[in-house]
Design a protein around this motif. Structure first.
Motif, PDB file in Angstrom:
ATOM      1  N   ALA A 166     -22.465  11.942 -22.710  1.00 52.95           N
ATOM      2  CA  ALA A 166     -21.165  11.314 -22.916  1.00 52.95           C
ATOM      3  C   ALA A 166     -20.271  11.522 -21.702  1.00 52.95           C
ATOM      4  N   ALA A 167     -19.295  10.634 -21.529  1.00 51.20           N
ATOM      5  CA  ALA A 167     -18.352  10.768 -20.419  1.00 51.20           C
ATOM      6  C   ALA A 167     -17.627  12.108 -20.512  1.00 51.20           C
ATOM      7  N   GLY A 168     -17.581  12.827 -19.394  1.00 52.24           N
ATOM      8  CA  GLY A 168     -16.921  14.122 -19.362  1.00 52.24           C
ATOM      9  C   GLY A 168     -17.810  15.289 -19.726  1.00 52.24           C
ATOM     10  N   ALA A 169     -19.013  15.004 -20.230  1.00 49.60           N
ATOM     11  CA  ALA A 169     -19.934  16.075 -20.622  1.00 49.60           C
ATOM     12  C   ALA A 169     -20.576  16.688 -19.380  1.00 49.60           C
ATOM     13  N   PRO A 170     -20.732  18.009 -19.356  1.00 52.68           N
ATOM     14  CA  PRO A 170     -21.366  18.652 -18.201  1.00 52.68           C
ATOM     15  C   PRO A 170     -22.851  18.340 -18.130  1.00 52.68           C
ATOM     16  N   LEU A 171     -23.386  18.305 -16.929  1.00 54.08           N
ATOM     17  CA  LEU A 171     -24.805  18.039 -16.716  1.00 54.08           C
ATOM     18  C   LEU A 171     -25.565  19.367 -16.793  1.00 54.08           C
ATOM     19  N   LEU A 172     -26.468  19.469 -17.768  1.00 58.37           N
ATOM     20  CA  LEU A 172     -27.281  20.667 -17.916  1.00 58.37           C
ATOM     21  C   LEU A 172     -28.515  20.570 -17.026  1.00 58.37           C
ATOM     22  N   ARG A 173     -29.022  21.720 -16.606  1.00 59.28           N
ATOM     23  CA  ARG A 173     -30.253  21.734 -15.816  1.00 59.28           C
ATOM     24  C   ARG A 173     -31.398  21.091 -16.592  1.00 59.28           C
ATOM     25  N   VAL A 179     -16.698  16.164 -10.463  1.00 63.34           N
ATOM     26  CA  VAL A 179     -16.774  17.624 -10.310  1.00 63.34           C
ATOM     27  C   VAL A 179     -15.731  18.266 -11.211  1.00 63.34           C
ATOM     28  N   LEU A 180     -16.140  19.304 -11.916  1.00 64.70           N
ATOM     29  CA  LEU A 180     -15.240  20.042 -12.805  1.00 64.70           C
ATOM     30  C   LEU A 180     -15.231  21.513 -12.392  1.00 64.70           C
ATOM     31  N   GLU A 181     -14.051  22.111 -12.393  1.00 61.51           N
ATOM     32  CA  GLU A 181     -13.915  23.527 -12.048  1.00 61.51           C
ATOM     33  C   GLU A 181     -13.918  24.380 -13.314  1.00 61.51           C
ATOM     34  N   LEU A 182     -14.737  25.428 -13.322  1.00 65.94           N
ATOM     35  CA  LEU A 182     -14.763  26.413 -14.399  1.00 65.94           C
ATOM     36  C   LEU A 182     -14.511  27.790 -13.795  1.00 65.94           C
ATOM     37  N   THR A 183     -14.094  28.718 -14.629  1.00 62.31           N
ATOM     38  CA  THR A 183     -13.943  30.085 -14.139  1.00 62.31           C
ATOM     39  C   THR A 183     -15.312  30.644 -13.773  1.00 62.31           C
ATOM     40  N   ALA A 184     -15.348  31.459 -12.754  1.00 67.34           N
ATOM     41  CA  ALA A 184     -16.620  31.957 -12.223  1.00 67.34           C
ATOM     42  C   ALA A 184     -17.369  32.836 -13.216  1.00 67.34           C
ATOM     43  N   THR A 215     -13.314  30.441  -9.201  1.00 67.51           N
ATOM     44  CA  THR A 215     -13.833  29.292  -9.939  1.00 67.51           C
ATOM     45  C   THR A 215     -15.170  28.837  -9.364  1.00 67.51           C
ATOM     46  N   ALA A 216     -15.860  28.050 -10.152  1.00 67.11           N
ATOM     47  CA  ALA A 216     -17.119  27.445  -9.725  1.00 67.11           C
ATOM     48  C   ALA A 216     -17.081  25.972 -10.124  1.00 67.11           C
ATOM     49  N   GLU A 217     -17.658  25.120  -9.292  1.00 71.25           N
ATOM     50  CA  GLU A 217     -17.650  23.677  -9.558  1.00 71.25           C
ATOM     51  C   GLU A 217     -19.007  23.230 -10.095  1.00 71.25           C
ATOM     52  N   VAL A 218     -18.960  22.380 -11.111  1.00 68.83           N
ATOM     53  CA  VAL A 218     -20.190  21.852 -11.724  1.00 68.83           C
ATOM     54  C   VAL A 218     -20.075  20.337 -11.843  1.00 68.83           C
ATOM     55  N   TRP A 219     -21.224  19.700 -12.026  1.00 68.46           N
ATOM     56  CA  TRP A 219     -21.256  18.245 -12.182  1.00 68.46           C
ATOM     57  C   TRP A 219     -21.034  17.868 -13.647  1.00 68.46           C
ATOM     58  N   VAL A 220     -20.216  16.826 -13.862  1.00 68.45           N
ATOM     59  CA  VAL A 220     -20.019  16.246 -15.197  1.00 68.45           C
ATOM     60  C   VAL A 220     -20.148  14.730 -15.095  1.00 68.45           C
ATOM     61  N   ALA A 221     -20.445  14.105 -16.229  1.00 63.62           N
ATOM     62  CA  ALA A 221     -20.599  12.650 -16.242  1.00 63.62           C
ATOM     63  C   ALA A 221     -19.234  11.973 -16.140  1.00 63.62           C
ATOM     64  N   ALA A 222     -19.110  11.028 -15.215  1.00 64.05           N
ATOM     65  CA  ALA A 222     -17.860  10.274 -15.069  1.00 64.05           C
ATOM     66  C   ALA A 222     -17.788   9.145 -16.086  1.00 64.05           C
ATOM     67  N   GLU A 223     -18.920   8.806 -16.664  1.00 62.81           N
ATOM     68  CA  GLU A 223     -19.006   7.740 -17.667  1.00 62.81           C
ATOM     69  C   GLU A 223     -20.182   8.046 -18.588  1.00 62.81           C
ATOM     70  N   GLY A 224     -20.274   7.328 -19.681  1.00 65.47           N
ATOM     71  CA  GLY A 224     -21.393   7.527 -20.591  1.00 65.47           C
ATOM     72  C   GLY A 224     -22.710   7.114 -19.943  1.00 65.47           C
ATOM     73  N   LEU A 225     -23.710   7.982 -20.011  1.00 65.55           N
ATOM     74  CA  LEU A 225     -25.015   7.710 -19.409  1.00 65.55           C
ATOM     75  C   LEU A 225     -26.091   7.734 -20.488  1.00 65.55           C
ATOM     76  N   SER A 226     -27.055   6.814 -20.370  1.00 68.15           N
ATOM     77  CA  SER A 226     -28.099   6.680 -21.386  1.00 68.15           C
ATOM     78  C   SER A 226     -29.360   7.434 -20.992  1.00 68.15           C
ATOM     79  N   ALA A 227     -30.071   7.931 -21.986  1.00 69.28           N
ATOM     80  CA  ALA A 227     -31.343   8.608 -21.752  1.00 69.28           C
ATOM     81  C   ALA A 227     -32.304   7.671 -21.032  1.00 69.28           C
TER      82      ALA A 227
END
Length: 214
Positions: A92-99, A62-67, A39-51
């Motif tokens: 949105a809350a729970g959405a992964p953070l893209l580069r 932190v969210l785990e995805l398959t490698a 698995t690999a860990e990535v950052w996700v939003a814990a709450e809704g964040l505004s632009a």
């Protein structure tokens, strides 16, 4: 006296090949299963964040995805230091953070933005993401088709509920917001008066010379 025949050597060799083949199969299956379990860990939003808001580590989980997940190349790994900067678009809350979601603090000034109206088919076809680069084609003051502005950044796109499925019942209209300076805003407005604007996705391409847009 009863005599016993010795098993032919070729049978012993064939048996050995079967054993080796079985061992190789076992090793390959084990390796595949191990890769799938990695698995690999990535950052996700814990709450809704505004632009435009500053990213705070306390607002991330932190969210785990398959490698072998193909999305990993676009996401920010949690093995890196908690990301810093401002968001280009809502998260949105729970959405992964893209580069591409992050704007470095040193270049995080929002500046001027301009919304280009387009057909939603164009939006679907280009597959745009915030952070992509665009060249815009239109009719200039000389009535010739040319590049109106080049290498502008996409800062905002319609929300999912406003994209293709929604636009199908709303005249197929959509829009793309780009970051511009004063001259680019005027050039886009002039071109819109002369006719429809066309978009060219130029992310990763060599930037056209500024003289083409003059």
């Amino acid at each position: 006296m009863r005599t016993f025949r010795q098993t032919p050597s070729r049978l012993t060799f064939a048996h050995g090949l079967m054993v080796v083949a079985g061992l190789l199969t076992f090793v390959l299956v084990a390796a595949i299963l191990q890769d799938r379990q990695a698995t690999a860990e990535v950052w996700v939003a814990a709450e809704g964040l505004s632009a435009g808001s500053t990213v705070d580590p306390s607002q991330l989980n932190v969210l785990e995805l398959t490698a072998d997940d193909p999305l990993l190349q676009w996401l920010v790994p949690a093995t890196e230091v908690a990301p810093a900067g401002r968001l280009r678009n809502d998260l949105a809350a729970g959405a992964p953070l893209l580069r591409s979601d992050l704007v470095p603090e040193e270049s995080s000034a929002v500046g001027r933005t301009y919304t280009v109206p387009i057909d939603s088919l164009v939006l679907d076809g280009l597959g745009l993401r915030p952070g992509d680069r665009l060249d815009v084609i239109g009719v200039g003051a000389d009535k010739n088709v040319r590049f109106v502005v080049v290498d502008v950044e996409v800062t905002r796109l319609p929300a999912a509920q406003q994209s293709s499925a929604f636009a199908a019942t709303a005249g197929r209209s959509a829009w793309v917001t780009v970051q511009v300076d004063e001259e680019q805003a005027l050039a886009l407005s002039q071109a819109r008066l002369n006719g429809q604007l066309e978009l060219v996705r130029s992310t990763g391409a060599e930037a056209l010379q500024s003289r083409l847009a003059s």
